[in-house]
Design a protein around this motif. Structure first.
Motif, mmCIF file in Angstrom:
data_model
loop_
_atom_site.group_PDB
_atom_site.id
_atom_site.type_symbol
_atom_site.label_atom_id
_atom_site.label_comp_id
_atom_site.label_asym_id
_atom_site.label_seq_id
_atom_site.Cartn_x
_atom_site.Cartn_y
_atom_site.Cartn_z
ATOM 1 N N ASN A 213 38.470 50.533 16.201
ATOM 2 C CA ASN A 213 39.960 50.885 16.272
ATOM 3 C C ASN A 213 40.663 50.360 15.410
ATOM 4 N N VAL A 214 40.948 51.009 14.052
ATOM 5 C CA VAL A 214 41.155 50.287 12.997
ATOM 6 C C VAL A 214 42.833 49.832 13.213
ATOM 7 N N GLY A 215 43.532 51.006 13.783
ATOM 8 C CA GLY A 215 44.967 50.710 13.770
ATOM 9 C C GLY A 215 45.180 49.537 14.498
ATOM 10 N N LEU A 216 44.629 49.283 15.852
ATOM 11 C CA LEU A 216 44.838 48.412 16.653
ATOM 12 C C LEU A 216 44.217 46.957 16.227
ATOM 13 N N LEU A 220 46.838 43.697 15.222
ATOM 14 C CA LEU A 220 46.574 42.388 15.657
ATOM 15 C C LEU A 220 46.185 41.121 14.768
ATOM 16 N N ALA A 221 45.620 41.602 13.422
ATOM 17 C CA ALA A 221 44.996 40.700 12.596
ATOM 18 C C ALA A 221 46.069 40.017 11.666
ATOM 19 N N HIS A 222 45.959 38.724 11.517
ATOM 20 C CA HIS A 222 46.877 37.988 10.539
ATOM 21 C C HIS A 222 46.376 38.606 8.993
ATOM 22 N N ARG A 223 45.036 38.683 8.866
ATOM 23 C CA ARG A 223 44.510 39.054 7.483
ATOM 24 C C ARG A 223 43.412 40.070 7.748
ATOM 25 N N ALA A 224 42.972 40.974 6.916
ATOM 26 C CA ALA A 224 41.731 41.735 7.091
ATOM 27 C C ALA A 224 41.038 42.049 5.735
ATOM 28 N N TYR A 225 39.844 42.703 5.767
ATOM 29 C CA TYR A 225 38.891 42.752 4.685
ATOM 30 C C TYR A 225 38.454 44.439 5.087
ATOM 31 N N THR A 237 46.704 41.265 4.285
ATOM 32 C CA THR A 237 47.453 40.969 5.584
ATOM 33 C C THR A 237 47.086 42.131 6.329
ATOM 34 N N GLY A 238 47.161 42.156 7.839
ATOM 35 C CA GLY A 238 46.798 43.268 8.652
ATOM 36 C C GLY A 238 48.031 44.354 8.348
ATOM 37 N N GLN A 239 49.200 44.008 8.156
ATOM 38 C CA GLN A 239 50.323 44.793 8.039
ATOM 39 C C GLN A 239 50.214 45.565 6.748
ATOM 40 N N ALA A 240 49.885 44.870 5.708
ATOM 41 C CA ALA A 240 49.756 45.336 4.292
ATOM 42 C C ALA A 240 48.771 46.479 4.209
ATOM 43 N N LEU A 241 47.467 46.146 4.783
ATOM 44 C CA LEU A 241 46.470 47.248 4.949
ATOM 45 C C LEU A 241 46.809 48.461 5.713
ATOM 46 N N LEU A 242 47.426 47.962 6.809
ATOM 47 C CA LEU A 242 47.965 49.056 7.684
ATOM 48 C C LEU A 242 48.874 49.899 7.130
ATOM 49 N N ALA A 243 49.563 49.533 5.983
ATOM 50 C CA ALA A 243 50.257 50.289 5.261
ATOM 51 C C ALA A 243 49.892 51.079 3.955
ATOM 52 N N ASP A 244 48.820 50.519 3.718
ATOM 53 C CA ASP A 244 47.982 51.026 2.271
ATOM 54 C C ASP A 244 47.614 52.325 2.392
ATOM 55 N N PRO A 245 47.982 53.331 1.640
ATOM 56 C CA PRO A 245 47.943 54.746 1.613
ATOM 57 C C PRO A 245 46.283 55.035 1.849
ATOM 58 N N SER A 246 45.544 54.357 1.110
ATOM 59 C CA SER A 246 43.951 54.463 0.894
ATOM 60 C C SER A 246 43.341 54.298 2.306
#
Length: 254
Positions: A213-216, A220-225, A237-246
């Motif tokens: 569940n990538v969105g969830l 929650l994550a501070h950072r992600a890979y 950051t979790g929020q940056a990747l959540l907003a990343d178009p790719s």
């Protein structure tokens, strides 16, 4: 927590501080099949870090290498300053790692309480405060106290996932690695389990999460890979990747 009163921090305080987990240029696989080529991930003390990617990207293998189940063929893993690259799983647990495996891997013919108590078996300090920690786990997951004498194999999938998380917490981990906790769960049970992981992290335990569940997980994550074909291809950051178009196109169908 859905269906139960949310326990206060004092009720569930796990009395530990998170350690740093550092994975550097990790390579690993199974026999002649190489799965990881170059994975570098850092989880800072008290951080919540997510690792996302398609099936077969190497996420589960990374967690198994961290816990000593899979032996790396290259790179290095450090836990709280200790080199655990080729350490035995029992030694990794002794240094403060807790692993919630994909598929839960409970002992079906043992009771809920017996499964939980096994989580403290490998660490003398955990055994010394086993009853106290058990009460904390029950405060986090009240349903497990209600079913403490029930055979683990007769529980629902969500209840079994609670046992798997609780069992890992019984070992007093400073770093918790969690593999696909929402697999096969209803949205309500998924919310319950994720609220518990968030609460555990808020109390200081470092968390490395692999989750479909990538969105969830990114929320929650501070950072992600992001892993692809055994390599880290993106981090932030979790929020940056959540907003990343790719990322949104590949994993969120947006």
């Amino acid at each position: 927590m859905s269906g139960t009163q949310q326990p206060s921090s004092s009720q569930t305080q796990l009395d530990r501080a998170g350690q740093e987990l550092v994975i550097e240029h990790l390579a690993a696989g199974y026999g002649k099949v190489q799965v990881l080529w170059d994975v570098s991930v850092r989880v800072g003390p008290g951080e919540f870090v997510a690792m996302i990617g398609a099936n077969g990207a190497g996420k589960t293998t990374t967690l198994r290498a961290v816990s000593g189940v899979v032996k790396p063929t290259g790179g290095r893993i450090r836990l709280g300053g200790h080199d655990i690259t080729r350490a035995a799983p029992s030694d990794v647990v002794a240094l403060g790692l807790g692993h919630v495996p994909e598929g839960r891997e409970l002992f079906a013919m043992m009771s809920v309480r017996e499964n939980l108590e096994l989580g403290a078996a490998m660490r003398p300090e955990a055994r010394a405060v086993q009853q106290h920690t058990l009460e904390q786990v029950y405060a986090l997951f009240p349903r497990l106290q209600e079913r403490s004498k029930q055979l683990a194999g007769t529980l629902s999938g969500g209840e079994q996932q609670m046992v798997a998380v609780g069992r890992a917490l019984m070992g007093l981990p400073s770093v918790l690695v969690v593999d696909e906790p929402s697999l096969g769960l209803s949205p309500l049970m998924t919310q319950t389990v994720f609220e518990a992981l968030k609460a555990v992290n808020a109390e200081g335990v470092s968390v490395l999460l692999v989750e479909q569940n990538v969105g969830l997980s990114l929320r929650l994550a501070h950072r992600a890979y992001v892993l692809e074909n055994g390599q880290v291809v993106k981090e932030g950051t979790g929020q940056a990747l959540l907003a990343d178009p790719s990322v949104r196109a590949a994993y969120l169908a947006l």
